[in-house]
Write an enzyme that holds these catalytic residues in place. Structure first.
Site, PDB file in Angstrom:
ATOM      1  N   GLY A 215       0.733  -1.533   0.362  1.00  0.00           N
ATOM      2  CA  GLY A 215      -0.077  -0.152   0.409  1.00  0.00           C
ATOM      3  C   GLY A 215       1.078   1.365   0.550  1.00  0.00           C
ATOM      4  N   PRO A 216       0.581   2.148  -0.522  1.00  0.00           N
ATOM      5  CA  PRO A 216       1.043   3.405  -0.329  1.00  0.00           C
ATOM      6  C   PRO A 216       1.742   4.583   1.016  1.00  0.00           C
ATOM      7  CG  PRO A 216      -1.476   3.543  -1.077  1.00  0.00           C
ATOM      8  CD  PRO A 216      -1.190   2.847  -0.626  1.00  0.00           C
ATOM      9  N   PRO A 217       2.533   4.608   1.157  1.00  0.00           N
ATOM     10  CA  PRO A 217       3.128   5.160   2.285  1.00  0.00           C
ATOM     11  C   PRO A 217       1.946   5.454   2.902  1.00  0.00           C
ATOM     12  CG  PRO A 217       4.921   6.391   0.650  1.00  0.00           C
ATOM     13  CD  PRO A 217       3.002   5.630  -0.130  1.00  0.00           C
ATOM     14  N   THR A 219      -0.088   4.850   5.600  1.00  0.00           N
ATOM     15  CA  THR A 219      -1.725   3.801   5.399  1.00  0.00           C
ATOM     16  C   THR A 219      -1.537   3.108   5.933  1.00  0.00           C
ATOM     17  OG1 THR A 219      -0.819   2.500   3.510  1.00  0.00           O
ATOM     18  CG2 THR A 219      -1.772   4.292   3.079  1.00  0.00           C
ATOM     19  N   HIS A 439      -5.174  37.250 -10.318  1.00  0.00           N
ATOM     20  CA  HIS A 439      -4.313  35.431 -10.817  1.00  0.00           C
ATOM     21  C   HIS A 439      -5.320  34.860 -10.203  1.00  0.00           C
ATOM     22  CE1 HIS A 439      -0.870  32.482 -11.860  1.00  0.00           C
ATOM     23  NE2 HIS A 439      -1.998  31.664 -10.714  1.00  0.00           N
ATOM     24  N   GLU A 440      -5.819  34.381  -8.341  1.00  0.00           N
ATOM     25  CA  GLU A 440      -6.593  34.238  -8.149  1.00  0.00           C
ATOM     26  C   GLU A 440      -7.478  33.651  -8.339  1.00  0.00           C
ATOM     27  OE1 GLU A 440      -4.698  31.396  -6.444  1.00  0.00           O
ATOM     28  OE2 GLU A 440      -2.737  32.300  -6.383  1.00  0.00           O
ATOM     29  N   HIS A 443      -8.303  31.216 -10.997  1.00  0.00           N
ATOM     30  CA  HIS A 443      -8.650  29.729 -11.032  1.00  0.00           C
ATOM     31  C   HIS A 443      -9.707  29.332 -10.487  1.00  0.00           C
ATOM     32  CE1 HIS A 443      -4.475  28.781 -11.622  1.00  0.00           C
ATOM     33  NE2 HIS A 443      -4.035  29.259 -10.856  1.00  0.00           N
ATOM     34  N   ASP A 516       1.943  26.141 -12.116  1.00  0.00           N
ATOM     35  CA  ASP A 516       0.294  25.683 -12.676  1.00  0.00           C
ATOM     36  C   ASP A 516       0.746  25.061 -13.621  1.00  0.00           C
ATOM     37  OD1 ASP A 516      -1.062  27.304 -10.816  1.00  0.00           O
ATOM     38  OD2 ASP A 516      -1.137  28.810 -11.846  1.00  0.00           O
TER      39      ASP A 516
HETATM   40  P1  ADP Z   1       3.577   2.672   6.460  1.00  0.00           P
HETATM   41  O1  ADP Z   1       4.223   1.295   7.216  1.00  0.00           O
HETATM   42  O2  ADP Z   1       2.345   2.201   5.694  1.00  0.00           O
HETATM   43  O3  ADP Z   1       3.990   3.385   5.662  1.00  0.00           O
HETATM   44  P2  ADP Z   1       2.872   3.872   9.381  1.00  0.00           P
HETATM   45  O4  ADP Z   1       1.949   2.308   9.613  1.00  0.00           O
HETATM   46  O5  ADP Z   1       4.428   4.492  10.083  1.00  0.00           O
HETATM   47  O6  ADP Z   1       2.659   4.033   8.133  1.00  0.00           O
HETATM   48  O7  ADP Z   1       2.262   5.037   9.428  1.00  0.00           O
HETATM   49  C1  ADP Z   1       2.480   5.882   9.865  1.00  0.00           C
HETATM   50  C2  ADP Z   1       1.660   6.522  11.529  1.00  0.00           C
HETATM   51  O8  ADP Z   1       0.921   7.218  10.500  1.00  0.00           O
HETATM   52  C3  ADP Z   1       1.596   5.941  12.353  1.00  0.00           C
HETATM   53  O9  ADP Z   1       2.315   5.955  13.237  1.00  0.00           O
HETATM   54  C4  ADP Z   1      -0.441   6.205  12.442  1.00  0.00           C
HETATM   55  O10 ADP Z   1       0.266   6.955  13.922  1.00  0.00           O
HETATM   56  C5  ADP Z   1      -0.937   6.492  11.574  1.00  0.00           C
HETATM   57  N1  ADP Z   1      -1.749   5.766  10.862  1.00  0.00           N
HETATM   58  C6  ADP Z   1      -1.126   4.967   9.561  1.00  0.00           C
HETATM   59  N2  ADP Z   1      -2.020   4.536   9.279  1.00  0.00           N
HETATM   60  C7  ADP Z   1      -3.004   4.403   9.773  1.00  0.00           C
HETATM   61  C8  ADP Z   1      -4.091   3.591  10.249  1.00  0.00           C
HETATM   62  N3  ADP Z   1      -4.985   2.983   9.323  1.00  0.00           N
HETATM   63  N4  ADP Z   1      -4.959   3.970  11.718  1.00  0.00           N
HETATM   64  C9  ADP Z   1      -4.715   4.858  12.231  1.00  0.00           C
HETATM   65  N5  ADP Z   1      -3.197   5.685  12.295  1.00  0.00           N
HETATM   66  C10 ADP Z   1      -3.225   5.210  11.245  1.00  0.00           C
HETATM   67 ZN    ZN Z   2      -1.480  29.654  -9.924  1.00  0.00          ZN
END
Ligand code: ADP
Ligand code: ZN
Ligand code: MG
Length: 646
Positions: A215-217, A219, A439-440, A443, A516
């Site tokens: 999964g993404p960072p 999560t 500008h803003e 947008h 932009d």
């Molecule tokens: P990953 O390993 O997926 O990159 P982490 O587990 O290190 O992410 O998450 C970093 C911090 O973000 C955790 O310590 C927690 O505080 C918070 N966090 C991330 N996902 C959750 C979740 N699903 N529920 C609660 N807290 C979360």
């Molecule tokens: Zn702009």
């Protein structure tokens, strides 16, 4: 949130045999030394008893200590030169010589006494005997345990470096992880395997060996793994993929071996390998430097071998996490290895609400805070972003000396996260301010007319973050997982709206639109090369596969013929030109609104809420907008105007 409490204990390493052998040799040497050099330090000379008595009788002795078998005495300092003995000396007394010593001493005015109970002597000896080796072994042991540094590492190269948590000691439970219910359910099963292995093996089922969290960072993959440790009452080995490979070549494989040896001894247990991609990158992929790859490959091979080498039902389960599953060696995913994949994705709205609630538990919230509203306003946020948001809000509230965190703090925190810190110290001159305001608003007006991008919530000309002199905050109304063609066009037009407003109002453009333009070009290019949205080029991919979970990596172009490259460039340019054209047309149609809103913004610096909504509701769609959104083309017969509107 308590992470990695101090309950973790280091792995017990078997002492290398080398250690025991050297210890013996060392002790022997020390013993011998002790016999050869009877005592340390200078000692007074030994004198015959008769000489001593003679000295006493010659009134040369100042004082004496008379022990059972030994007399120590100090001579008076002699004015004359006949001082053949140093001022201090001792005599060993034969016990048989029993003269009336006290009387003689008294007669010659020698001060005398018995020695203090003789402790100093042997304690001193003992200390001089014991302390040096203790210090020596202390330093040695410290070097051995240190792990880092040349000396220590040299002695610990094969050690796995995994931290081991005993049951539940990570302090994290499944209830601390929210918004990833499917993943939790899968992992609950793993916990169950470990706790009631019999239930499964009774029917001949094989317990899975490896589970891969992808999964993404941010999560919550690492968090989930820690929660497994908290839930399963089994030992939990935790190590990061990069820790296998460091400092010494050839060590990684030994570490893998050691880790599995330890784990098998303690089964049932869980081995968690974080950031598996650091270790498990596809072999032979993408060239690379020979040395580094070699090392990683060996380590990876060892991991594969170990995973094959134990029976699934020994009760060792390997959990690994990565945010780049696409680079993993396919061999890792083969059945019997990491054959279970658990996706830990960014949470949806309900998930975000749950995560916010988890993190809000430790924060004092005011009654007016509506977590569900915050959840709705944070699409695309991962758990780590939400945790950060709650913390930012709490920090802001503390700075305001509030008793509880209010909704306003969350709003400000959200803006901080999205657009960066406010920078009121960055003072713009009048012309710059005016440019930013138009500008803003440019947008905002275009954003308000485009599909799918959500409401324009706020326009501000207070500088923020690294480069933003002003910003327009547009919030999607709901989570979106797909973008449709017309939304991409609308997005590109909105991005170009700022610059278009500058063109229309001032007749010249500033440097403020560079970001932009970057984003618009990116999106236009992706539409052609990745999403296959070009009529001319069709659904052909011109880029290599995307990073699945990490944004911001450029995808490499596939090799294309020069002709195709030219076509791509032309298509991208056409898309941008069309968007630019429609942006100018919209602003031209709404010129009065643009003027009026920009002037209000210049006065107030920030426009939001109902005032803003009222203004933007007045925006008119030009006739060609629908056709352009649908097809990317303008109604036939219409020429692209030469767009220098002043
Ligand atoms: P990953 O390993 O997926 O990159 P982490 O587990 O290190 O992410 O998450 C970093 C911090 O973000 C955790 O310590 C927690 O505080 C918070 N966090 C991330 N996902 C959750 C979740 N699903 N529920 C609660 N807290 C979360
Ligand atoms: Zn702009
Ligand atoms: Mg992690």
């Amino acid at each position: 949130m308590p992470v990695e409490t101090n309950n973790k204990r280091p792995i017990k390493t078997p002492k290398p045999r080398l250690f025991g052998g050297s210890l013996l040799i060392l002790l022997t040497v020390l013993l011998l030394l002790n016999f050869i050099i009877p005592t340390f330090g200078p000692r007074p000379p030994q004198v015959a008893y008769s000489d001593f008595i003679a000295q006493v009788e010659a009134n040369k002795v100042d004082r004496a200590i008379v022990g059972g078998d030994r007399i120590e005495y100090v001579l008076k300092s002699q004015p004359t030169g006949d001082n053949t003995l140093p001022p201090q000396a001792f005599v060993t007394t034969p016990v048989a010589l029993d003269l009336d010593l006290p009387k003689i001493l008294r007669d010659h005015n020698v001060q005398f006494g018995a020695p203090a109970p003789d402790t100093n002597g042997w304690i001193g000896t003992l200390l001089s005997w014991v302390v040096p080796p203790v210090i020596f072994f202390g330093i040695w042991g410290w070097l051995m345990n240190r792990g880092g540094g040349a000396g220590g590492a040299a002695l610990t190269v094969g050690k796995s470096k995994a931290r081991i948590y005993s049951e539940g000691s990570t302090g994290i439970k499944f209830t601390d992880v929210a918004g990833v219910d499917e993943a939790k359910a899968e992992l609950q099963e793993i916990v169950d395997f470990l706790k009631n292995a019999g239930k499964y093996t009774r029917l001949g089922a094989k317990i899975p060996k490896g589970v891969l969290l992808v999964g993404p960072p941010g999560t919550g993959k690492t968090l989930l793994a820690k929660a497994i440790a908290g839930e399963a009452s089994v030992p939990f080995f935790s190590i990061s993929g990069s820790e296998f490979i460091e400092l010494f070549v050839g060590v990684g494989a030994a570490r893998v071996r050691d880790l599995f040896e330890q784990a098998k001894k303690q089964s049932p247990c869980i081995v968690f390998i974080d950031e598996l991609d650091a270790l498990g990158k596809s072999r032979g992929g993408a060239g690379g430097f020979v040395g580094g790859n070699d090392e990683r490959e060996q380590t990876l091979n060892q991991l594969l071998t170990e995973m094959d080498g134990f029976d699934g039902n020994t009760g060792v389960i390997i959990v690994a996490a990565t945010n780049r599953p696409e680079v993993l060696d396919p061999a890792l995913r083969r059945p019997g290895r990491f054959d279970r994949q658990v996706v830990v994705d960014r949470p949806d709205k309900i998930g975000r609400e749950a995560i916010l609630n988890v993190h809000a538990r430790t924060v004092k919230l005011s009654d007016e805070v509506q977590i569900s509203v915050i959840a709705a306003r944070t699409p695309g946020f991962a758990g780590a972003d939400l945790a950060n948001l709650v913390n930012e809000a709490a920090l802001l509230a503390a700075r305001q000396n509030r008793d509880a965190v209010m909704m306003a703090d969350f709003n400000e925190a959200l803006e901080r996260v999205v657009a960066g810190l406010e920078k009121r110290s960055r003072v713009l001159n009048e012309i710059e301010k005016k440019t930013v305001a138009y500008h803003e608003v440019g947008h905002a007006i275009i954003g308000a007319l485009m599909p799918g991008a959500g409401k324009v919530e706020k326009i501000s000309i207070v500088p923020r973050g690294v480069g933003a002199l002003g910003y327009t905050l547009q919030m999607p109304e709901e989570d979106r997982f797909l973008m449709v063609e017309d939304e991409i066009r609308g997005r590109i037009a909105t991005l170009l709206g700022g610059r278009s407003a500058e063109e229309i109002i001032f007749g010249k453009v500033s440097t403020g639109a560079s970001d932009d333009i970057q984003k618009a070009t990116d999106l236009a290019e992706r539409a052609v090369t990745l999403y296959g949205m070009s009529d001319e080029l069709g659904p052909v991919a011109f880029e290599k596969p995307q990073q699945q979970f990490i944004e911001g990596y450029g995808n490499p172009r596939r090799s294309v013929s020069p002709k195709v490259a030219e076509q791509i460039d032309r298509q991208v340019k056409e898309t941008i030109d069309g968007a630019h054209h429609i942006a100018l047309t919209i602003l031209d149609t709404n010129r009065d609104l643009l003027e009026e809103t920009a002037q209000t913004l210049l006065q107030k610096e920030v426009l939001e809420g109902p005032t803003l909504r009222e203004q933007l509701n007045r925006a008119q769609s030009p006739a060609e907008l629908d056709e352009w959104l649908r097809s990317g083309k303008f109604p036939s017969g219409m020429q692209l105007k030469q767009l220098a509107i002043v």
